[in-house]
Enzyme design. Sequence first.
Site, PDB file in Angstrom:
ATOM      1  N   TYR A   7      -5.964  -6.186   1.668  1.00 45.40           N
ATOM      2  CA  TYR A   7      -5.598  -5.127   0.724  1.00 45.40           C
ATOM      3  C   TYR A   7      -5.754  -5.632  -0.720  1.00 45.40           C
ATOM      4  O   TYR A   7      -5.320  -6.756  -1.047  1.00 45.40           O
ATOM      5  CB  TYR A   7      -4.152  -4.655   0.965  1.00 45.40           C
ATOM      6  CG  TYR A   7      -3.732  -3.695  -0.123  1.00 45.40           C
ATOM      7  CD1 TYR A   7      -4.233  -2.391  -0.142  1.00 45.40           C
ATOM      8  CD2 TYR A   7      -2.916  -4.102  -1.171  1.00 45.40           C
ATOM      9  CE1 TYR A   7      -3.906  -1.522  -1.177  1.00 45.40           C
ATOM     10  CE2 TYR A   7      -2.581  -3.242  -2.208  1.00 45.40           C
ATOM     11  CZ  TYR A   7      -3.088  -1.947  -2.202  1.00 45.40           C
ATOM     12  OH  TYR A   7      -2.777  -1.097  -3.227  1.00 45.40           O
ATOM     13  N   ARG A  40      -7.520   4.219  -2.165  1.00 44.52           N
ATOM     14  CA  ARG A  40      -7.899   3.704  -3.489  1.00 44.52           C
ATOM     15  C   ARG A  40      -9.376   3.888  -3.779  1.00 44.52           C
ATOM     16  O   ARG A  40     -10.194   4.043  -2.870  1.00 44.52           O
ATOM     17  CB  ARG A  40      -7.610   2.192  -3.526  1.00 44.52           C
ATOM     18  CG  ARG A  40      -6.138   1.833  -3.366  1.00 44.52           C
ATOM     19  CD  ARG A  40      -5.429   1.962  -4.659  1.00 44.52           C
ATOM     20  NE  ARG A  40      -4.007   1.686  -4.584  1.00 44.52           N
ATOM     21  CZ  ARG A  40      -3.302   1.187  -5.595  1.00 44.52           C
ATOM     22  NH1 ARG A  40      -3.877   0.883  -6.733  1.00 44.52           N
ATOM     23  NH2 ARG A  40      -2.005   1.011  -5.488  1.00 44.52           N
TER      24      ARG A  40
HETATM   25  C1  OXD Z   1      -0.213  -1.683  -8.222  1.00 44.76           C
HETATM   26  C2  OXD Z   1      -1.661  -1.525  -8.428  1.00 44.76           C
HETATM   27  O1  OXD Z   1       0.244  -1.732  -7.074  1.00 44.76           O
HETATM   28  O2  OXD Z   1      -2.081  -1.503  -9.589  1.00 44.76           O
HETATM   29  O3  OXD Z   1       0.504  -1.756  -9.223  1.00 44.76           O
HETATM   30  O4  OXD Z   1      -2.401  -1.454  -7.451  1.00 44.76           O
END
Ligand code: OXD
Length: 593
Positions: free
Chosen positions: A206, A376
Amino acid sequence: MVSLPNKTAGAENQSLAQWVGEIARLTRPDRLIWCDGSEAERDRLLSEAVAAKVLLPLERHRRPGCYLHRSNPNDVARTEDATFICTPSKDEAGPTNNWAEPKQTYEKLSKWLEGSMAGGAMYVVPYVLGPLGSRFAKAGVELTDSIYVALSMGIMTRMGAPALDMLGPAGDFNRGLHCTLGCEPQRRLICHFPHDDTVWSVGSNYGGNALLSKKCFALRIASHMAREEEWLAEHMLILGVQSPQGETTYVAAAFPSACGKTNLAMLTPPPAFDGWRVFTVGDDIAWMRIGADGRLWAVNPEFGYFGVAPGTNAHSNPNAMRMLKHDTIFTNVALTPDGDIWWEGIGVEPPSGTLDWQGRPWNAASGAKAAHPNSRFTTPMSNNPALSPHAEDPQGVPISAIIFGGRRASTVPLVLEAFDWSHGVYLGATMGSETTAAATGKVGVIRRDPMAMLPFCGYDMGQYFAHWLAMGRKIPRPPKIFMVNWFRKDADGSFLWPGYGENMRVLDWIIKRANHRAGAEQTPVGLVPRAGEVALDGLDITDEHLKRATAIDAREWEVELEGQHQFLARLGGTVPGEVMQQLSRARRAFKAR
Ligand code: OXD
Ligand code: MN
């Protein structure tokens, strides 16, 4: 046994060659791949990742150069329980970090890592954080067995040859070792060794756990360095607001994960702000140093964005929708039958035949999410149509205002200005937010998250506040400090503020205040806009409504200040007296009201 290539630029750096050799002897990969960051290399790695089904190409006319990655379903967010700061003493890590003894941790992980890369490749990924040639820039090298990580690092950092050039024969660098190790939660550990400028991360691919340039180096290790070297490494976006007259004011803002930082960094001003522009310098991390002119100057150490996909749409972030049209890796989003991506809140209905983030046929009626809530995009910052012309400026940009924010349904007003730096540090130290999906754990409970750094500060929180206070004494022309809350709700549960592009109106007030061009009203906890000072033209919101959004309710604050007190008490004796005094002052101010 791996033989080290002796003609690579990297091998010129003795300690790099030695360290790569050492890790290769431990993990025993079949192949070593020194990443040079070239286009040709990227194309080759992309083809290999597609052949290995690590990446799935999206339909090339709809999303040219875009790919979908589906992670192991057990590996979808940062794992704070498995994240450790390994310092000689536990006190140094402080009560908010997991701590482990460094030598034992190296030994334990070395056992896990023995032969762990056998049969595969080890990518040597040299990279630079910060604009090339700037006094902010720092080099790192990540060794990884994951082609997804190597490709993502190529987006998120200035990767390859520039880093080896910067290192030269003797340059120092952050040593990051990453190994997928079967991706089992029981063998997942993200360990930081600030005294060795080293990170070892195993068991997770991740982003926040595996792209070691990001949270691990640019925040946890860098915060430790920053304290020693008198600068600030912060979980902050950086943006510039340009007026129609061409004057640009820069702002840095800290919000906990998934509170809309990327959206704010890329904000499109509403029609009422004709002629105004917002430019992104960074969307997640700011490194800030005192400039020769006595102001605080900031750079974005990163080169790309690793943003939350759900909720991104043409209204919430039109620039992002343009940015994501090409050359982007999407992770754990849904896939439409015509080879495009989809997520909750993208603004259009999903076509039938859409596959969920795990590649299973998705049925909206099931109530399950098609995209993972923490799905993401990884995209180069050069894709951003609102990228600041100063995003690569070696000097950085001068910061006029620092904003702290969180997701609070009540109590915290839309905007609040600190009385001074010390009060601003107290506001940052006590800020809280309802938890989100960016880290594993319960969603929707209030968690205090000082300066949005709770998961990212590489040392004791009380000492971190002391560092902020000390920096305040050293900055001759410090930025003003503000707190914002876009998420306050009315008695009927509706949001009091429309958010997104309309946040420009709050930025406008903040900038006016920073430039001494607006008044404010004093409350026990800070300064709020006077009636008529936040531009509301073109909005279906009255001054009365705004008053509710900026109201300070004594009963709510009594509970809040007690919560702050309990939190600070849990942090222990290193919390500076000055922060405690600010809290007492707020309590007294309510009593005197
Ligand atoms: C976080 C990110 O978890 O920027 O802050 O991915
Ligand atoms: Mn972040």
